[in-house]
Design an enzyme around this catalytic site. Structure first.
Site, PDB file in Angstrom:
ATOM      1  N   ARG A  67     -13.501  58.222 -20.609  1.00  0.00           N
ATOM      2  CA  ARG A  67     -14.835  57.567 -20.499  1.00  0.00           C
ATOM      3  C   ARG A  67     -15.273  57.219 -21.644  1.00  0.00           C
ATOM      4  NH1 ARG A  67     -20.473  60.193 -18.931  1.00  0.00           N
ATOM      5  NH2 ARG A  67     -21.336  58.426 -17.892  1.00  0.00           N
ATOM      6  N   HIS A  71     -16.998  53.417 -22.487  1.00  0.00           N
ATOM      7  CA  HIS A  71     -18.294  53.221 -22.959  1.00  0.00           C
ATOM      8  C   HIS A  71     -18.222  52.448 -24.368  1.00  0.00           C
ATOM      9  CE1 HIS A  71     -21.194  55.680 -20.234  1.00  0.00           C
ATOM     10  NE2 HIS A  71     -19.931  55.298 -19.761  1.00  0.00           N
ATOM     11  N   ASP A  72     -17.207  52.776 -25.164  1.00  0.00           N
ATOM     12  CA  ASP A  72     -16.985  52.233 -26.412  1.00  0.00           C
ATOM     13  C   ASP A  72     -16.577  50.397 -26.125  1.00  0.00           C
ATOM     14  OD1 ASP A  72     -16.526  51.778 -29.359  1.00  0.00           O
ATOM     15  OD2 ASP A  72     -14.514  51.245 -28.805  1.00  0.00           O
ATOM     16  N   VAL A  75     -19.325  47.825 -25.328  1.00  0.00           N
ATOM     17  CA  VAL A  75     -20.453  47.348 -26.476  1.00  0.00           C
ATOM     18  C   VAL A  75     -19.673  46.939 -27.658  1.00  0.00           C
ATOM     19  CG1 VAL A  75     -22.240  48.443 -27.652  1.00  0.00           C
ATOM     20  CG2 VAL A  75     -21.925  49.183 -25.338  1.00  0.00           C
ATOM     21  N   GLY A  77     -17.238  45.299 -28.079  1.00  0.00           N
ATOM     22  CA  GLY A  77     -15.702  45.337 -27.719  1.00  0.00           C
ATOM     23  C   GLY A  77     -15.157  46.657 -28.356  1.00  0.00           C
ATOM     24  N   ASP A  79     -14.056  48.865 -30.610  1.00  0.00           N
ATOM     25  CA  ASP A  79     -14.169  49.084 -32.289  1.00  0.00           C
ATOM     26  C   ASP A  79     -14.666  50.063 -32.615  1.00  0.00           C
ATOM     27  OD1 ASP A  79     -16.669  49.003 -31.423  1.00  0.00           O
ATOM     28  OD2 ASP A  79     -17.388  47.189 -32.455  1.00  0.00           O
ATOM     29  N   ASN A  99     -25.253  57.073 -22.716  1.00  0.00           N
ATOM     30  CA  ASN A  99     -24.550  58.050 -23.379  1.00  0.00           C
ATOM     31  C   ASN A  99     -24.953  59.414 -23.884  1.00  0.00           C
ATOM     32  OD1 ASN A  99     -22.394  56.217 -23.633  1.00  0.00           O
ATOM     33  ND2 ASN A  99     -23.195  55.271 -25.694  1.00  0.00           N
ATOM     34  N   PRO A 168     -22.498  49.456 -17.200  1.00  0.00           N
ATOM     35  CA  PRO A 168     -22.887  49.573 -15.650  1.00  0.00           C
ATOM     36  C   PRO A 168     -23.664  50.902 -15.395  1.00  0.00           C
ATOM     37  CG  PRO A 168     -20.817  48.520 -15.865  1.00  0.00           C
ATOM     38  CD  PRO A 168     -21.051  49.083 -17.152  1.00  0.00           C
ATOM     39  N   HIS A 198     -12.783  57.605 -11.837  1.00  0.00           N
ATOM     40  CA  HIS A 198     -13.541  58.630 -11.121  1.00  0.00           C
ATOM     41  C   HIS A 198     -12.771  59.717 -10.205  1.00  0.00           C
ATOM     42  CE1 HIS A 198     -17.639  56.157 -11.666  1.00  0.00           C
ATOM     43  NE2 HIS A 198     -17.237  56.661 -12.795  1.00  0.00           N
ATOM     44  N   ASP A 254      -5.327  60.757  -8.874  1.00  0.00           N
ATOM     45  CA  ASP A 254      -4.632  60.101  -7.823  1.00  0.00           C
ATOM     46  C   ASP A 254      -5.375  59.324  -7.026  1.00  0.00           C
ATOM     47  OD1 ASP A 254      -6.343  61.768  -6.593  1.00  0.00           O
ATOM     48  OD2 ASP A 254      -4.920  63.234  -5.819  1.00  0.00           O
TER      49      ASP A 254
END
Length: 330
Positions: A67, A71-72, A75, A77, A79, A99, A168, A198, A254
């Site tokens: 995750r 989340h990086d 935002v 790209g 980085d 976050n 999202p 997920h 899976d």
């Protein structure tokens, strides 16, 4: 002699461009899996070793490290801006709504960075650590392996507003989610395949509570499952109670996630809309539910695609000594 010189010239020329045969062109330059082969040959093994120990201590950590990359990359790209703490110049992305009280695993990234700095000082970027840790976590949970293109550099700043606006949300409609993916260059297949992450991990009660208490039954949620969720996710309070995202195999990577969606057992609204709000995504959900190998193949490709979102390369950014702060403040 002239023929020999020409032959050697061709050989050296081919060797010079060989890494590019397995590289991925980005706006700033090339990323390729062999990037650290000479500058830090043990880099990938070091990352793998620390991640394996962390996941052995806490299986949930595999999902958390995957995750972090999501989340990086959404935002600024890929980085490592997400890893930065507050400074006198900017506010940390860790404080954003998506976050705060949610993303975790920063201590594992710190541990990896310390080990890499001991082996190869100021060589391996925090951005590449995130990409490798996500791959290794996926594999440890039983998911697919892929060669991670490397060569990213670390940002000098973070974007709290970007984190609030670009990631999202779990209550988004399908068009809203697709728009966020399209905005960073990802397509429908990337959306549905990457949602398969997920298959491991947890979500807080507050992420899906609106599905349980919206005044009328949510027809996209199995009501027996909804009743079970209400026992630990009450109308008020309990917001931070954790629930597995995949009730069939919560720690195994899976295609159970897609089977759950077909049975209306997707925990988040953003899971179930893949079935109910788009015919194209519905077809992919059915294909992945029926074919685990296809899901693995698409997931690996989409993780590479996501890892290629606007990375800093060449002389852009820097290689941080500590992932939580830019070198200027070290």
């Amino acid at each position: 002699m002239a023929q020999l010189k020409n032959y050697l010239f061709i050989v050296f020329a081919l060797l010079a461009v060989a890494p590019l045969c397995f590289s991925f062109k980005t706006q700033g330059g090339y990323l390729y899996p062999q990037f650290y082969d000479h500058s830090c040959p043990d880099a990938q093994e070091i990352v793998k070793s620390v991640v394996a120990k962390a996941v052995a201590r806490e299986p949930r950590m595999a999902a958390s490290l995957v995750r972090l990359l999501f989340h990086d990359c959404f935002v600024q790209g890929c980085d490592a801006s997400l890893l930065l703490d507050n400074s006198g110049v900017f506010l940390s992305e860790k404080r954003s709504n998506p976050n705060r009280n949610s993303v975790r695993g920063f201590e594992v990234i710190d541990e990896i960075k310390v080990a890499l700095e001991e082996a190869c000082p100021l060589t391996v970027s925090c951005a590449d650590i995130l990409a490798l840790a996500a791959r290794d976590s996926t594999v440890l949970a039983g998911g697919p392996y892929w060669d991670v293109p490397l060569g990213r550099r670390d940002s000098l700043t973070a974007s709290l507003s970007g984190s609030n606006n670009n990631i999202p949300a779990p209550n988004f409609t399908f068009p809203q989610i697709l728009a966020k993916f399209n905005a960073v260059g990802l397509d429908l297949v990337d959306l549905v395949a990457l949602s398969g992450a997920h298959t491991i991990g947890d979500a807080r009660c507050t992420s899906f509570k609106q599905r349980l208490y919206n005044g009328k039954p949510d027809v996209t949620l199995n009501q027996a499952y909804a009743s079970e969720l209400r026992t630990r996710c009450p109308p008020s309070g309990g917001d931070h109670n954790l629930f597995v995202l995949d009730i069939s195999s919560p720690f195994k990577f899976d295609n159970g996630y897609y089977k759950n969606i077909l049975a209306y057992n997707g925990l988040l609204n953003s899971d179930e809309v893949l079935l109910t709000q788009s015919h194209s995504s519905m077809q992919l959900v059915k294909q992945y539910a029926d074919n685990n190998d296809l899901f693995f193949h698409h997931f690996a490709n989409s993780m590479i695609n996501m890892g290629n979102i606007s990375p800093l390369t060449a002389n852009q950014g820097e290689i941080r000594k500590v992932c939580r702060r830019v070198n200027h403040y070290y």
